[in-house]
Design a protein around this motif. Structure first.
Motif, PDB file in Angstrom:
ATOM      1  N   VAL A 198       0.778  -1.212   0.007  1.00 11.76           N
ATOM      2  CA  VAL A 198       0.083  -0.152  -0.145  1.00 11.76           C
ATOM      3  C   VAL A 198       0.850   1.283   0.071  1.00 11.76           C
ATOM      4  CG1 VAL A 198      -1.882   1.175   1.094  1.00 11.76           C
ATOM      5  CG2 VAL A 198      -1.849  -1.409   1.245  1.00 11.76           C
ATOM      6  N   LEU A 199       1.996   1.304   0.828  1.00 13.09           N
ATOM      7  CA  LEU A 199       2.760   2.307   0.787  1.00 13.09           C
ATOM      8  C   LEU A 199       3.809   2.409  -0.393  1.00 13.09           C
ATOM      9  CD1 LEU A 199       3.283   2.373   4.713  1.00 13.09           C
ATOM     10  CD2 LEU A 199       2.762   4.354   3.258  1.00 13.09           C
ATOM     11  N   GLN A 200       3.994   1.294  -1.090  1.00 17.90           N
ATOM     12  CA  GLN A 200       5.036   1.369  -2.200  1.00 17.90           C
ATOM     13  C   GLN A 200       6.395   1.203  -1.770  1.00 17.90           C
ATOM     14  OE1 GLN A 200       3.887   4.083  -5.368  1.00 17.90           O
ATOM     15  NE2 GLN A 200       2.157   2.830  -5.955  1.00 17.90           N
ATOM     16  N   ALA A 201       6.476   0.613  -0.600  1.00 22.13           N
ATOM     17  CA  ALA A 201       7.926   0.472  -0.245  1.00 22.13           C
ATOM     18  C   ALA A 201       8.733  -0.665  -0.685  1.00 22.13           C
ATOM     19  CB  ALA A 201       8.051   0.267   1.482  1.00 22.13           C
ATOM     20  N   GLN A 202       9.980  -0.452  -1.014  1.00 21.21           N
ATOM     21  CA  GLN A 202      10.790  -1.367  -1.424  1.00 21.21           C
ATOM     22  C   GLN A 202      11.828  -1.761  -0.448  1.00 21.21           C
ATOM     23  OE1 GLN A 202      10.523  -2.104  -4.814  1.00 21.21           O
ATOM     24  NE2 GLN A 202       8.738  -0.845  -5.201  1.00 21.21           N
ATOM     25  N   PRO A 203      12.423  -3.131  -0.502  1.00 20.26           N
ATOM     26  CA  PRO A 203      13.384  -3.297   0.387  1.00 20.26           C
ATOM     27  C   PRO A 203      14.657  -1.935   0.426  1.00 20.26           C
ATOM     28  CG  PRO A 203      13.363  -4.970  -1.157  1.00 20.26           C
ATOM     29  CD  PRO A 203      12.276  -4.036  -1.530  1.00 20.26           C
ATOM     30  N   GLY A 204      14.883  -1.792   1.662  1.00 22.79           N
ATOM     31  CA  GLY A 204      15.838  -0.446   1.884  1.00 22.79           C
ATOM     32  C   GLY A 204      14.836   0.674   2.470  1.00 22.79           C
ATOM     33  N   ASP A 205      13.630   0.601   2.605  1.00 25.83           N
ATOM     34  CA  ASP A 205      12.913   1.809   2.725  1.00 25.83           C
ATOM     35  C   ASP A 205      12.185   1.611   3.970  1.00 25.83           C
ATOM     36  OD1 ASP A 205      13.271   2.437   0.031  1.00 25.83           O
ATOM     37  OD2 ASP A 205      11.169   1.798  -0.614  1.00 25.83           O
ATOM     38  N   LEU A 206      11.758   2.622   4.728  1.00 22.54           N
ATOM     39  CA  LEU A 206      11.344   2.745   5.942  1.00 22.54           C
ATOM     40  C   LEU A 206       9.772   3.198   5.928  1.00 22.54           C
ATOM     41  CD1 LEU A 206      11.811   3.074   9.134  1.00 22.54           C
ATOM     42  CD2 LEU A 206      12.534   5.358   8.802  1.00 22.54           C
ATOM     43  N   MET A 207       9.031   2.709   6.655  1.00 21.63           N
ATOM     44  CA  MET A 207       7.569   3.160   6.631  1.00 21.63           C
ATOM     45  C   MET A 207       7.331   3.619   8.032  1.00 21.63           C
ATOM     46  SD  MET A 207       5.772  -0.178   4.935  1.00 21.63           S
ATOM     47  CE  MET A 207       7.079  -1.622   5.280  1.00 21.63           C
ATOM     48  N   LEU A 208       6.774   4.869   7.962  1.00 19.36           N
ATOM     49  CA  LEU A 208       6.472   5.490   9.174  1.00 19.36           C
ATOM     50  C   LEU A 208       4.988   5.891   9.386  1.00 19.36           C
ATOM     51  CD1 LEU A 208       9.333   8.185   8.945  1.00 19.36           C
ATOM     52  CD2 LEU A 208       9.108   6.292  10.501  1.00 19.36           C
ATOM     53  N   ILE A 209       4.461   5.419  10.696  1.00 21.63           N
ATOM     54  CA  ILE A 209       2.952   5.647  10.632  1.00 21.63           C
ATOM     55  C   ILE A 209       2.665   6.158  11.874  1.00 21.63           C
ATOM     56  CG2 ILE A 209       0.799   4.146  10.906  1.00 21.63           C
ATOM     57  CD1 ILE A 209       2.476   1.848   9.311  1.00 21.63           C
ATOM     58  N   LEU A 210       1.395   7.309  11.634  1.00 17.53           N
ATOM     59  CA  LEU A 210       0.991   8.086  12.767  1.00 17.53           C
ATOM     60  C   LEU A 210      -0.374   7.798  12.701  1.00 17.53           C
ATOM     61  CD1 LEU A 210       2.601  11.474  12.796  1.00 17.53           C
ATOM     62  CD2 LEU A 210       3.075   9.601  14.168  1.00 17.53           C
ATOM     63  N   ALA A 211      -1.253   7.574  13.974  1.00 16.98           N
ATOM     64  CA  ALA A 211      -2.629   7.557  14.162  1.00 16.98           C
ATOM     65  C   ALA A 211      -3.111   8.272  15.287  1.00 16.98           C
ATOM     66  CB  ALA A 211      -2.891   6.008  14.518  1.00 16.98           C
ATOM     67  N   GLY A 212      -4.363   8.564  14.960  1.00 16.42           N
ATOM     68  CA  GLY A 212      -5.243   9.438  15.918  1.00 16.42           C
ATOM     69  C   GLY A 212      -6.282  10.278  15.472  1.00 16.42           C
ATOM     70  N   GLU A 213      -6.566  11.233  16.330  1.00 20.85           N
ATOM     71  CA  GLU A 213      -7.795  12.274  15.546  1.00 20.85           C
ATOM     72  C   GLU A 213      -7.215  12.907  14.365  1.00 20.85           C
ATOM     73  OE1 GLU A 213      -9.643  15.696  14.585  1.00 20.85           O
ATOM     74  OE2 GLU A 213      -7.600  15.947  15.324  1.00 20.85           O
ATOM     75  N   PRO A 214      -8.360  12.833  13.168  1.00 20.87           N
ATOM     76  CA  PRO A 214      -7.756  13.012  11.944  1.00 20.87           C
ATOM     77  C   PRO A 214      -7.016  14.425  11.711  1.00 20.87           C
ATOM     78  CG  PRO A 214      -9.890  12.091  11.834  1.00 20.87           C
ATOM     79  CD  PRO A 214      -9.451  12.261  13.268  1.00 20.87           C
ATOM     80  N   ASN A 215      -7.521  15.476  12.213  1.00 19.19           N
ATOM     81  CA  ASN A 215      -6.799  16.834  11.915  1.00 19.19           C
ATOM     82  C   ASN A 215      -5.332  16.651  12.504  1.00 19.19           C
ATOM     83  OD1 ASN A 215      -8.746  17.664  10.299  1.00 19.19           O
ATOM     84  ND2 ASN A 215      -9.911  18.682  12.042  1.00 19.19           N
ATOM     85  N   LYS A 216      -5.201  16.348  13.800  1.00 20.85           N
ATOM     86  CA  LYS A 216      -3.967  16.504  14.400  1.00 20.85           C
ATOM     87  C   LYS A 216      -3.057  15.575  14.030  1.00 20.85           C
ATOM     88  CE  LYS A 216      -4.665  17.288  19.438  1.00 20.85           C
ATOM     89  NZ  LYS A 216      -4.830  16.503  20.651  1.00 20.85           N
ATOM     90  N   THR A 217      -3.368  14.247  13.523  1.00 17.44           N
ATOM     91  CA  THR A 217      -2.610  13.295  12.683  1.00 17.44           C
ATOM     92  C   THR A 217      -2.095  13.901  11.564  1.00 17.44           C
ATOM     93  OG1 THR A 217      -4.050  11.582  13.674  1.00 17.44           O
ATOM     94  CG2 THR A 217      -2.292  10.794  12.248  1.00 17.44           C
ATOM     95  N   ARG A 218      -3.146  14.526  10.532  1.00 16.08           N
ATOM     96  CA  ARG A 218      -2.500  15.078   9.432  1.00 16.08           C
ATOM     97  C   ARG A 218      -1.090  16.044   9.660  1.00 16.08           C
ATOM     98  NH1 ARG A 218      -8.128  15.084   7.819  1.00 16.08           N
ATOM     99  NH2 ARG A 218      -8.054  13.359   6.206  1.00 16.08           N
ATOM    100  N   LYS A 219      -1.690  17.029  10.663  1.00 16.66           N
ATOM    101  CA  LYS A 219      -0.644  18.118  11.056  1.00 16.66           C
ATOM    102  C   LYS A 219       0.793  17.279  11.533  1.00 16.66           C
ATOM    103  CE  LYS A 219      -0.066  22.053  13.810  1.00 16.66           C
ATOM    104  NZ  LYS A 219       0.922  21.553  14.935  1.00 16.66           N
ATOM    105  N   ALA A 220       0.528  16.518  12.428  1.00  9.25           N
ATOM    106  CA  ALA A 220       1.746  15.991  12.977  1.00  9.25           C
ATOM    107  C   ALA A 220       2.675  15.050  11.591  1.00  9.25           C
ATOM    108  CB  ALA A 220       1.545  15.005  14.011  1.00  9.25           C
TER     109      ALA A 220
END
Ligand code: ASP
Length: 586
Positions: free
Chosen positions: A382-404
């Protein structure tokens, strides 16, 4: 006769082609070197540096005098352009020197409180206190020259497009919308105050009603706000307005301006500016001024990661991921740094989930307990990550999460060197919401300003769903900085009155504050729209520097003080009386 002229040349122009000429130069002493038999002075003015040579054997008196001049003395010298034996190829004048016959000290100087060099030892406050010395330094002078050039090219473009530069008043009326006003007491009208303009908004609209058709002004505006590096209490706008236009006309005209500035000032051919809706900017970048120099756009992961027993995800309104290319080998320390980064109060996330796609094809995540290899593989797809890449994920209230996540994306952009000040990515952000709910005041506020018209397609929503109405407004964004914004205006009295009503004004309040505009709309107001650019910001962007201060000749510090002239300052009791000011004791 040559010798009677105060100067014949500047310190930046003499070269080997001038050999043998008798010249008169004036300037400041950058530095001097006494080598016994010879004394050398680097003479500086706005145009450059020229070396002066004094010979102890042939011009003893002048040479002794030369040894006495200090840094920043102002001198005048008469001498002959001579080829240098020891050439300096870094200076345009580096192949010659002036062998001096006459040295005149025009003025002495105290030792400056900081060095007048490109890299000075002076701190910000000291430099501001002695700003007249600071602007002698090349980087500051060059910044101000760049500003001049940008102003000239702006005028030239707009003049060619038939815009008229009109000055609007500085002593105007205070209005409640927008930022806080600076006010000026009126001596002749006891107890009453002028306000300094936050922008010439209403005046430029009145100019359209007056038939001026295309107006611009490079104009000082004043806002009494808390200050940051890119804000000053007084700042300059390129303020523009046009009649008989639709949004497209304005976007084309001012895309033309920015392209003209890039071409003439930086020699860059800017590609045409893409248009991105506000909704898309928020969804993909988490902010309305996306830095599009790099991708790393948001991927919403709700349907991918929910329902596996990980409470943080299951309870979250929104889960967003980004893929940081080539960061799959980040160390524990680096990942901890990122976690600390997102947990800072300004960013406000509660934690960071990461998954490292290792070169061997395995994926290691910080939530291995809840997600198995197959599920993590799904994330990478889904994130189109390849070997060697780092996936970073944040979760929470939508506006705050987008901002962060917006902040984390910029941080990763910095770490990966994707935010180079010499690369420019410009776009229009369009279709902003017309209104914004303010929880404290419990009412709607105009997101741009109350004179902005709604997108006609959304007008039917104004009663029941005001937050969903899109404005006919636009911002120009470059490298994550909003450099300009504007809108198509309301030009009809009823609509404007309705808007004031929506914003919580009573009819009396609207009339008292904006009656002049509402009345003017009844005398043949053409459809019109416009834009204003933050000129100081454009200068700093072109200069590749974040702070706007160096592009302002005499800036204020972050308490809004001019520490050179020491303003603001107290006024006498007499002045206060005259102005009818009675101050409460502090
Ligand atoms: N007056 C507006 C501002 O200062 C710009 C505009 O709508 O033209 O932001």
């Amino acid at each position: 006769m040559l010798q009677t002229e105060l100067r014949t040349h500047t310190c930046g122009e003499l070269t080997l082609k001038d050999l043998g000429q008798q010249v008169v130069l004036c300037g400041w002493v950058q530095r001097s070197r006494d080598l016994g038999g010879m004394t050398f002075i680097d003479l500086r003015d706005r145009y450059g540096i020229t070396q002066l040579a004094f010979n102890m054997e042939t011009h003893k008196e002048q040479c002794i005098k030369a040894r006495q001049v200090g840094r920043e003395f102002v001198i005048r010298t008469i001498g002959k352009v001579t080829e240098r034996s020891n050439k300096n190829t870094k200076l345009p004048t580096g192949e010659i020197e002036i062998v001096v016959d006459t040295l005149e000290i025009l003025n002495t100087a105290l030792t400056p409180p900081f060095t007048i060099e490109d890299h000075t030892d002076g701190g910000d406050e000291l430099r501001m206190k002695y700003r007249y010395l600071d602007i002698r330094r090349n980087p500051v002078r060059e910044a101000l020259q760049l500003r001049h050039k940008l102003a000239m090219e702006t005028r030239s473009y707009l003049d060619k497009q038939k815009f008229l530069e009109v000055e609007t008043p500085v002593l105007i009326k205070s209005t409640p919308e927008g930022a806080r006003d600076f006010v000026v007491p009126s001596r002749m009208n006891p107890g009453e105050f002028y306000a300094l303009p936050q922008s010439p908004q209403t005046f430029k609209q009145l100019l359209m009603i007056g038939g001026f058709d295309r107006y611009f002004q490079i104009v000082k505006c004043f806002r009494d706000e808390d200050l940051r590096a890119d804000r000053q209490p007084e700042f300059t706008q390129i303020d523009c307005e046009m009649s008989f236009v639709e949004r497209k006309d304005i976007l084309d005209m001012f895309e033309g301006l920015i392209r003209h500035l890039f071409k003439t000032v930086k020699g860059i051919d800017l590609p045409s500016l893409p248009h991105m809706t506000y909704a898309k900017a928020m969804k993909l970048y988490g902010c309305d001024k996306p830095d599009t120099r790099f991708e790393m756009t948001f991927v919403e992961l709700n349907s991918t990661v929910k329902g596996k027993g990980f409470k943080v995800f299951d309870d979250a309104g929104l889960i967003i991921g980004i893929c940081a290319k080539g960061c799959g080998e980040y160390t524990r320390k680096q990942l901890d740094e990122l976690t600390e980064f997102v947990k800072r109060p300004q960013i406000g996330a509660t934690g960071l989930v990461y998954a490292r796609y290792q070169q061997d094809g395995t994926i290691k995540s910080s939530v291995d307990k809840f997600f198995n290899a197959e599920e993590l593989k799904k994330w990478s797809e889904v994130l189109q990550a390849q070997p060697g890449d780092l996936m970073l994920i944040l979760a929470g209230e939508p506006n705050k999460t987008r901002k962060a996540m917006g902040e984390l994306r910029l941080e990763m952009g910095n770490r990966l060197g994707l935010r180079n000040a010499g690369t420019f990515s410009c776009l229009w952000v369009i279709d902003f919401p017309l209104l914004e709910w303010n929880e404290e005041a419990k009412r709607w506020f105009a997101m741009h300003h109350p004179f902005t018209s709604a997108n006609p397609e959304d007008l039917h929503l104004l009663e029941d769903d005001p937050g969903a109405v899109r404005a006919n407004a636009y911002d120009m964004v470059v490298n994550g900085v909003e450099i300009g914004g504007g809108s198509i205006r309301i030009h009809n009295k009823e609509t404007q009155a309705l808007m004031f009503q929506r914003l919580g004004f009573t009819e009396e309040e609207a009339l008292e504050q904006f009656g002049f505009l509402l009345n003017a709309f009844e005398y043949g107001a053409p459809p019109h729209g416009g834009i204003a650019f933050g000129f100081d910001r454009i200068c700093s962007l072109f200069g590749g520097v974040e702070s706007i201060r160096d592009f302002i000749a005499f800036p204020k510090n972050n308490k809004g003080r001019d520490i050179m002239i020491d303003a603001p300052s107290k006024i006498s009791e007499e002045q206060k009386k005259e102005l009818h000011i009675i101050l409460a004791p502090i």
